[in-house]
Design a protein around this motif. Structure first.
Motif, mmCIF file in Angstrom:
data_model
loop_
_atom_site.group_PDB
_atom_site.id
_atom_site.type_symbol
_atom_site.label_atom_id
_atom_site.label_comp_id
_atom_site.label_asym_id
_atom_site.label_seq_id
_atom_site.Cartn_x
_atom_site.Cartn_y
_atom_site.Cartn_z
ATOM 1 N N ILE A 82 0.829 -1.202 0.000
ATOM 2 C CA ILE A 82 0.000 0.000 0.000
ATOM 3 C C ILE A 82 0.867 1.257 0.000
ATOM 4 N N LYS A 85 2.264 1.842 -3.545
ATOM 5 C CA LYS A 85 1.247 2.316 -4.483
ATOM 6 C C LYS A 85 0.783 3.736 -4.143
ATOM 7 N N LEU A 86 0.684 4.054 -2.858
ATOM 8 C CA LEU A 86 0.321 5.417 -2.472
ATOM 9 C C LEU A 86 1.401 6.412 -2.881
ATOM 10 N N GLN A 88 3.258 6.247 -5.439
ATOM 11 C CA GLN A 88 3.112 6.469 -6.876
ATOM 12 C C GLN A 88 1.915 7.354 -7.202
ATOM 13 N N SER A 89 0.796 7.105 -6.546
ATOM 14 C CA SER A 89 -0.433 7.822 -6.899
ATOM 15 C C SER A 89 -0.514 9.218 -6.293
ATOM 16 N N GLU A 302 -7.903 6.832 -2.473
ATOM 17 C CA GLU A 302 -6.658 6.296 -3.050
ATOM 18 C C GLU A 302 -6.445 4.839 -2.651
ATOM 19 N N ILE A 303 -6.708 4.506 -1.386
ATOM 20 C CA ILE A 303 -6.468 3.132 -0.927
ATOM 21 C C ILE A 303 -7.525 2.188 -1.491
ATOM 22 N N ILE A 306 -6.324 1.212 -4.798
ATOM 23 C CA ILE A 306 -5.234 0.216 -4.702
ATOM 24 C C ILE A 306 -5.809 -1.173 -4.442
ATOM 25 N N SER A 309 -7.086 -3.195 -7.358
ATOM 26 C CA SER A 309 -6.144 -3.605 -8.400
ATOM 27 C C SER A 309 -5.852 -5.102 -8.301
ATOM 28 N N GLU A 311 -3.058 -6.639 -8.538
ATOM 29 C CA GLU A 311 -1.840 -6.898 -7.759
ATOM 30 C C GLU A 311 -2.138 -6.934 -6.258
ATOM 31 N N ALA A 312 -2.916 -5.976 -5.795
ATOM 32 C CA ALA A 312 -3.241 -5.932 -4.363
ATOM 33 C C ALA A 312 -4.105 -7.122 -3.974
#
Length: 354
Positions: A82, A85-86, A88-89, A302-303, A306, A309, A311-312
């Motif tokens: 997490i 990814k956070l 990045q976003s 945002e989470i 993620i 997705s 991947e998550a």
């Protein structure tokens, strides 16, 4: 002295004030009142405007994501995913900071006492968020008052397992054995006060069955004793048992979730077999109480993205977790409901960790 005007002495001429044009005094008072009202309105609106501006630009510096458990565990692995990814976003680095101790209380307390600006968050579990306040007499924080729910990340159901040394292929059969010989059948759990221990007490109370509970220091020693025949079953989070069940070394008697676990769909739930056990360990993101709602909502959005997705989802499923998500209010309701449920269990079983 005589004034030049008609020869009248100066002192005899009355000094009249210059007349104020009609309405000027009223206009001045009205202008003053409007000015004061406008100033008050701006002062009232300023915090909200500043909050909105802060939320729009948030984050402007790195975010600290506290994990109140050691590095290398499932909670830590999910937090790092997490965090990555956070970063990045949201365009700012998210630094995972492991602060283990006291069943998650130490790290979670650091977040509870941090500035409520969105730059210190926790990825913590149901222990610090719901259960621990009934297990520890001296809690450094109150989850209901000192933490702001952000989002549920995932839930890991518990599983009841045995081996072929115990002549029961299902929980229903295991219950029949236990009722035929009260106090004979033993069930291990990962340790006093863990979710496995609490679920065992809930099981024993709801089913009104005399089982012997055996606490261990973790899953591994419990599994060793189960394989060796020293105990008859284990109740614990499903993560560590998936390979053993898939490999045929252990037998899944039941899962304690509301629905069957997708990773092991052949194992029925406890409720399908007439035993009322609903228990899971769940983990979530929370921050200090008082965080601006726009910041909470931004993090939640945002989470959630993620968690949706592939991947998550794959990472969570790897650890036996059911993907969470949803609103901050959903997490807040879960915290309250779970807290009320386990409070009753802890008090009935008289469990204390300090």
């Amino acid at each position: 002295m005589t004034h030049a005007y008609h020869g009248v002495p100066a002192r005899a001429i009355p000094r009249r004030p210059i007349p104020t044009p009609r309405g000027c005094a009223t206009t001045s008072a009205l202008t003053s009142a409007l000015s004061l009202a406008l100033t008050a309105l701006v002062a009232t609106m300023a915090p909200g405007a500043a909050m909105a501006a802060d939320a729009a630009s948030y984050p402007t510096k790195p975010i600290r994501l506290v994990v109140p458990f050691p590095a290398g565990g499932s909670t830590d692995a999910v937090a790092r995913l997490i965090g990555e990814k956070l970063s990045q976003s949201m365009g700012q680095q998210v630094v995972v900071d492991n602060r283990p101790g006291a069943a998650g209380n130490i790290g979670t307390d650091q977040v509870a006492k941090a500035a409520p600006d969105g730059y210190t968050l926790a990825l913590t579990t149901s222990g610090p968020l719901a259960n621990n306040k009934y297990l520890y007499k001296q809690m450094p924080f109150d989850a209901d008052k000192d933490l702001a729910p952000v989002v549920l990340v995932g839930e890991i159901p518990l599983v009841i397992v045995s081996t072929d040394k115990t002549p029961a292929a299902s929980l229903k059969e295991f219950m029949a054995l236990a009722k035929s010989a009260p106090g004979k059948y033993s069930v291990g759990n990962p340790g006093k006060g863990t979710i496995g221990h609490l679920a065992f007490e809930l099981w024993r109370h709801n089913a009104k069955v005399d089982l012997l509970g055996v606490p261990y220091k973790g899953d591994t020693p419990a599994m060793a004793d189960l394989m060796g025949g020293s105990i008859h079953a284990i109740i614990a989070p499903i993560t560590a048992f998936i390979p053993q069940i898939q490999g045929g070394k252990m037998r899944g008697l039941a899962v304690t979730s509301a629905k069957r676990f997708a990773g092991l769909p052949d194992i029925p739930t406890a409720r399908e077999q007439g035993v009322d056990i609903d228990a899971s360990v769940w983990f979530a993101v929370a921050g200090p109480a008082g965080m601006p709602r726009p910041v909470v909502d931004k993090l939640n959005k945002e989470i959630n993205a993620i968690l949706s997705s592939p991947e998550a989802r794959a990472k969570l499923e790897q650890y036996g977790a059911i993907v969470g998500g949803g609103s901050p209010d959903k997490l807040g309701s879960l915290m309250r409901d779970e807290s009320a449920k386990w409070k009753q269990v802890v008090e009935t079983a008289n469990i204390a960790l300090d």
